[in-house]
Design an enzyme around this catalytic site. Structure first.
Site, PDB file in Angstrom:
ATOM      1  N   ASN A   7       0.881  -1.174   0.000  1.00  0.00           N
ATOM      2  CA  ASN A   7       0.000   0.000   0.000  1.00  0.00           C
ATOM      3  C   ASN A   7       0.917   1.222   0.000  1.00  0.00           C
ATOM      4  O   ASN A   7       1.468   1.594   1.022  1.00  0.00           O
ATOM      5  CB  ASN A   7      -0.869  -0.036   1.261  1.00  0.00           C
ATOM      6  CG  ASN A   7      -1.809   1.151   1.348  1.00  0.00           C
ATOM      7  OD1 ASN A   7      -1.745   2.070   0.513  1.00  0.00           O
ATOM      8  ND2 ASN A   7      -2.666   1.151   2.343  1.00  0.00           N
ATOM      9  N   ARG A  90      -2.536  -2.049  -3.490  1.00  0.00           N
ATOM     10  CA  ARG A  90      -3.730  -1.233  -3.289  1.00  0.00           C
ATOM     11  C   ARG A  90      -3.659  -0.052  -4.254  1.00  0.00           C
ATOM     12  O   ARG A  90      -2.637   0.633  -4.332  1.00  0.00           O
ATOM     13  CB  ARG A  90      -3.762  -0.712  -1.855  1.00  0.00           C
ATOM     14  CG  ARG A  90      -4.938   0.203  -1.644  1.00  0.00           C
ATOM     15  CD  ARG A  90      -4.863   0.887  -0.316  1.00  0.00           C
ATOM     16  NE  ARG A  90      -6.025   1.727  -0.138  1.00  0.00           N
ATOM     17  CZ  ARG A  90      -6.021   2.862   0.538  1.00  0.00           C
ATOM     18  NH1 ARG A  90      -4.921   3.278   1.111  1.00  0.00           N
ATOM     19  NH2 ARG A  90      -7.111   3.564   0.669  1.00  0.00           N
ATOM     20  N   HIS A 179     -12.885   2.906   0.257  1.00  0.00           N
ATOM     21  CA  HIS A 179     -12.890   1.841   1.282  1.00  0.00           C
ATOM     22  C   HIS A 179     -13.582   0.572   0.760  1.00  0.00           C
ATOM     23  O   HIS A 179     -14.075  -0.226   1.547  1.00  0.00           O
ATOM     24  CB  HIS A 179     -13.639   2.282   2.564  1.00  0.00           C
ATOM     25  CG  HIS A 179     -12.968   3.372   3.328  1.00  0.00           C
ATOM     26  ND1 HIS A 179     -13.675   4.392   3.931  1.00  0.00           N
ATOM     27  CD2 HIS A 179     -11.672   3.586   3.624  1.00  0.00           C
ATOM     28  CE1 HIS A 179     -12.839   5.199   4.549  1.00  0.00           C
ATOM     29  NE2 HIS A 179     -11.610   4.746   4.380  1.00  0.00           N
ATOM     30  N   LEU A 208     -15.419   3.219  10.273  1.00  0.00           N
ATOM     31  CA  LEU A 208     -15.155   4.457  11.001  1.00  0.00           C
ATOM     32  C   LEU A 208     -13.696   4.473  11.445  1.00  0.00           C
ATOM     33  O   LEU A 208     -13.337   3.959  12.501  1.00  0.00           O
ATOM     34  CB  LEU A 208     -16.088   4.553  12.220  1.00  0.00           C
ATOM     35  CG  LEU A 208     -17.586   4.309  11.954  1.00  0.00           C
ATOM     36  CD1 LEU A 208     -18.385   4.392  13.248  1.00  0.00           C
ATOM     37  CD2 LEU A 208     -18.132   5.292  10.918  1.00  0.00           C
ATOM     38  N   GLY A 209     -12.838   5.030  10.606  1.00  0.00           N
ATOM     39  CA  GLY A 209     -11.421   5.180  10.961  1.00  0.00           C
ATOM     40  C   GLY A 209     -11.103   6.656  10.963  1.00  0.00           C
ATOM     41  O   GLY A 209     -11.969   7.485  11.234  1.00  0.00           O
ATOM     42  N   ARG A 240     -11.600  15.655   8.223  1.00  0.00           N
ATOM     43  CA  ARG A 240     -12.377  16.034   7.025  1.00  0.00           C
ATOM     44  C   ARG A 240     -13.812  16.378   7.396  1.00  0.00           C
ATOM     45  O   ARG A 240     -14.404  15.721   8.248  1.00  0.00           O
ATOM     46  CB  ARG A 240     -12.383  14.870   6.020  1.00  0.00           C
ATOM     47  CG  ARG A 240     -11.082  14.704   5.289  1.00  0.00           C
ATOM     48  CD  ARG A 240     -11.107  13.485   4.386  1.00  0.00           C
ATOM     49  NE  ARG A 240     -10.056  12.565   4.744  1.00  0.00           N
ATOM     50  CZ  ARG A 240     -10.000  11.296   4.345  1.00  0.00           C
ATOM     51  NH1 ARG A 240     -10.933  10.799   3.566  1.00  0.00           N
ATOM     52  NH2 ARG A 240      -9.010  10.523   4.724  1.00  0.00           N
ATOM     53  N   GLU A 383      -7.988  -5.312   5.269  1.00  0.00           N
ATOM     54  CA  GLU A 383      -7.848  -4.973   3.855  1.00  0.00           C
ATOM     55  C   GLU A 383      -6.677  -5.723   3.212  1.00  0.00           C
ATOM     56  O   GLU A 383      -6.743  -6.106   2.051  1.00  0.00           O
ATOM     57  CB  GLU A 383      -7.680  -3.460   3.697  1.00  0.00           C
ATOM     58  CG  GLU A 383      -9.001  -2.734   3.925  1.00  0.00           C
ATOM     59  CD  GLU A 383      -8.856  -1.243   4.218  1.00  0.00           C
ATOM     60  OE1 GLU A 383      -8.417  -0.914   5.338  1.00  0.00           O
ATOM     61  OE2 GLU A 383      -9.174  -0.437   3.349  1.00  0.00           O
TER      62      GLU A 383
HETATM   63  P1  ADP Z   1      -7.044   4.989   9.119  1.00  0.00           P
HETATM   64  O1  ADP Z   1      -6.690   3.599   8.637  1.00  0.00           O
HETATM   65  O2  ADP Z   1      -8.136   5.661   8.347  1.00  0.00           O
HETATM   66  O3  ADP Z   1      -5.862   5.887   9.367  1.00  0.00           O
HETATM   67  P2  ADP Z   1      -7.874   3.621  11.541  1.00  0.00           P
HETATM   68  O4  ADP Z   1      -8.890   2.678  11.036  1.00  0.00           O
HETATM   69  O5  ADP Z   1      -6.561   3.079  11.980  1.00  0.00           O
HETATM   70  O6  ADP Z   1      -7.682   4.838  10.555  1.00  0.00           O
HETATM   71  O7  ADP Z   1      -8.529   4.427  12.765  1.00  0.00           O
HETATM   72  C1  ADP Z   1      -7.792   5.361  13.473  1.00  0.00           C
HETATM   73  C2  ADP Z   1      -8.660   5.973  14.523  1.00  0.00           C
HETATM   74  O8  ADP Z   1      -9.214   4.947  15.375  1.00  0.00           O
HETATM   75  C3  ADP Z   1      -7.860   6.841  15.480  1.00  0.00           C
HETATM   76  O9  ADP Z   1      -7.809   8.152  15.030  1.00  0.00           O
HETATM   77  C4  ADP Z   1      -8.662   6.757  16.755  1.00  0.00           C
HETATM   78  O10 ADP Z   1      -9.530   7.858  16.780  1.00  0.00           O
HETATM   79  C5  ADP Z   1      -9.491   5.501  16.635  1.00  0.00           C
HETATM   80  N1  ADP Z   1      -9.187   4.562  17.726  1.00  0.00           N
HETATM   81  C6  ADP Z   1      -8.171   3.693  17.799  1.00  0.00           C
HETATM   82  N2  ADP Z   1      -8.203   3.034  18.985  1.00  0.00           N
HETATM   83  C7  ADP Z   1      -9.273   3.518  19.670  1.00  0.00           C
HETATM   84  C8  ADP Z   1      -9.858   3.260  20.944  1.00  0.00           C
HETATM   85  N3  ADP Z   1      -9.325   2.363  21.767  1.00  0.00           N
HETATM   86  N4  ADP Z   1     -10.977   3.949  21.300  1.00  0.00           N
HETATM   87  C9  ADP Z   1     -11.537   4.843  20.463  1.00  0.00           C
HETATM   88  N5  ADP Z   1     -11.016   5.140  19.260  1.00  0.00           N
HETATM   89  C10 ADP Z   1      -9.914   4.493  18.853  1.00  0.00           C
END
Ligand code: ADP
Length: 400
Positions: A7, A90, A179, A208-209, A240, A383
């Protein structure tokens, strides 16, 4: 067969080596700060994480370092590079050209290049990674797996914007969604968990990331998703804005005395829960603030949850019902409060959350009660595994 999953971003590159028979991860890591100074993180399964600071002026050099680490006599996961059977890449944007993963050859790379305009930050970096791998492993088959492909089944009424149709015909301005690899993986897995045929289920996946999107999967096909032409549309995200009145852009530009570039910077990097709270884009920080009754933290979380719940409602209408709701990615997998906040809006659908089960972090688990009309699942996405599966399927089919 061992699959190297790559990726590649503009200054970083994540990788995993996955054995397709056992689906075990043999090694994983990332290269950071490519073109600046360079750092390689490498971890063999069961081993310690190794961090090496070393010059990585180009992506080719970064990938060379990854390959060297993989066959390092002491800590390498492989004896030789011959053990890599294929590489899965990816690719963020496949436009309307790719409705599924594809074996990469010169013609395909040209078509991916034509999609660069649609994802100027991502696609060129993906292509650089592909070219670098091809140079270093010229005889290894490579596959492109597109974030947009799964959503190519969206019907016209879901993907068109309400603008002059000429802009769609001339410039392909439409909703594509992202996604897709995650939405596809999670919705398929959900069908296995509930023990019903994928082709007969109505599923809503909440990814939800940091970036976040929701997808309506009806009878095994994506029929709508919250991201659009770019990954800026839809949910409120880490930084965003998600949906916003386009008129606000002109208004803000005048008030802040900035141009379109300045506005895009605001909407992409200074908005979302970060902008709403002035605390952080990370939900752990926001929840810590909310626990101390911090009004800004509470405001950001409530606004985020409300927007997500509205999309779930919209997609229930779009599918004329919903059987399964899945929560995935960083917040979806690890945020019981966020999951509960969203489900609290869904009582009218007969959603009943099991508060005890909902305490789960990062594990597959049904978190609704047995009498809930909709099954709600915490379902970690994967993924890389999805890319490895697609890669091995295409490469095997091509050699048969
Ligand atoms: P991406 O791949 O889009 O960068 P991720 O799927 O890794 O994102 O998600 C990252 C987000 O997950 C972090 O910004 C954080 O807000 C949230 N996160 C990770 N661990 C926890 C937790 N224990 N409790 C709440 N939120 C969490």
């Amino acid at each position: 067969m061992n699959i190297l999953v790559v990726n590649c971003g503009s200054s970083s590159l994540k990788y995993q080596v996955i054995n397709s028979d056992t689906e075990a991860v043999l090694a994983k890591g990332l290269c950071e700060r490519i073109g600046l100074d360079g750092r390689l993180v490498y971890q063999k399964a069961g081993g310690e994480k190794e961090i090496t600071d070393a010059d990585m002026p180009t992506h080719k050099q970064a990938i060379q370092m990854v390959l060297d680490a993989l066959v390092n006599p002491k800590t390498g996961a492989l004896n030789s590079l011959e053990e890599i059977g294929a590489v899965g890449h990816r690719v963020v944007h496949g436009g309307e050209k790719f409705a599924s993963s594809t074996i990469l050859n010169e013609d395909v790379l040209k078509v991916i290049e034509e999609c660069n305009d649609l994802a100027p930050l991502h696609n060129p970096a993906n292509l650089i990674g592909i070219r670098a791998c091809q140079e270093l492993m010229p005889h290894v088959p490579m596959v492109g797996v597109f974030d947009t492909a799964f959503h190519q089944t969206m019907p016209e009424e879901a993907y068109l914007y309400g603008i002059d149709y000429d802009y769609y015909e001339k410039y392909k301005v439409r909703r594509y969604g992202f996604h897709g690899t995650s939405h596809s993986y999670v919705s398929k897995r959900a069908a296995e968990i509930v023990g019903k045929p994928y082709e007969e289920l109505k599923t809503i996946v909440c990814h939800l990331g940091n970036g976040a999107s929701i997808c309506a999967v009806k009878n095994g096909k994506s029929i709508d998703t919250s991201m659009g032409l770019t990954p800026l549309e839809g949910l409120i995200m880490g930084t965003r804005s998600g949906d916003i009145d386009p008129g606000a852009m002109e208004y803000l530009a005048k008030k802040e005395n900035t141009d379109l570039e300045g506005i895009m910077d605001i909407l992409n990097k200074k908005s979302g829960v970060q902008g709403l709270s002035h605390i952080s884009s990370d939900f752990r920080d926001l929840e810590a603030a909310a626990e101390k009754n911090d009004a800004a933290g509470i405001r950001a979380l409530n606004t985020y949850i409300y927007r997500a719940a509205k999309y779930v409602g919209a997609y229930t209408a779009a599918m004329n019902g919903v059987d399964v709701i899945c929560f995935t990615a960083g917040v979806g997998e690890n945020g019981p409060n966020t999951r509960k906040g969203i489900c609290d809006y869904l009582g009218y659908l007969g959603v009943k959350l099991d508060d005890k089960a909902n305490e789960v972090h990062g594990e597959e688990k049904i978190i609704s009660t047995p009498d809930s009309k909709v099954t709600v699942i915490c379902l970690p996405t994967n993924e890389e595994l999805a890319i490895a599966r697609e890669t091995v399927a295409l490469v095997t089919a091509a050699t048969e």
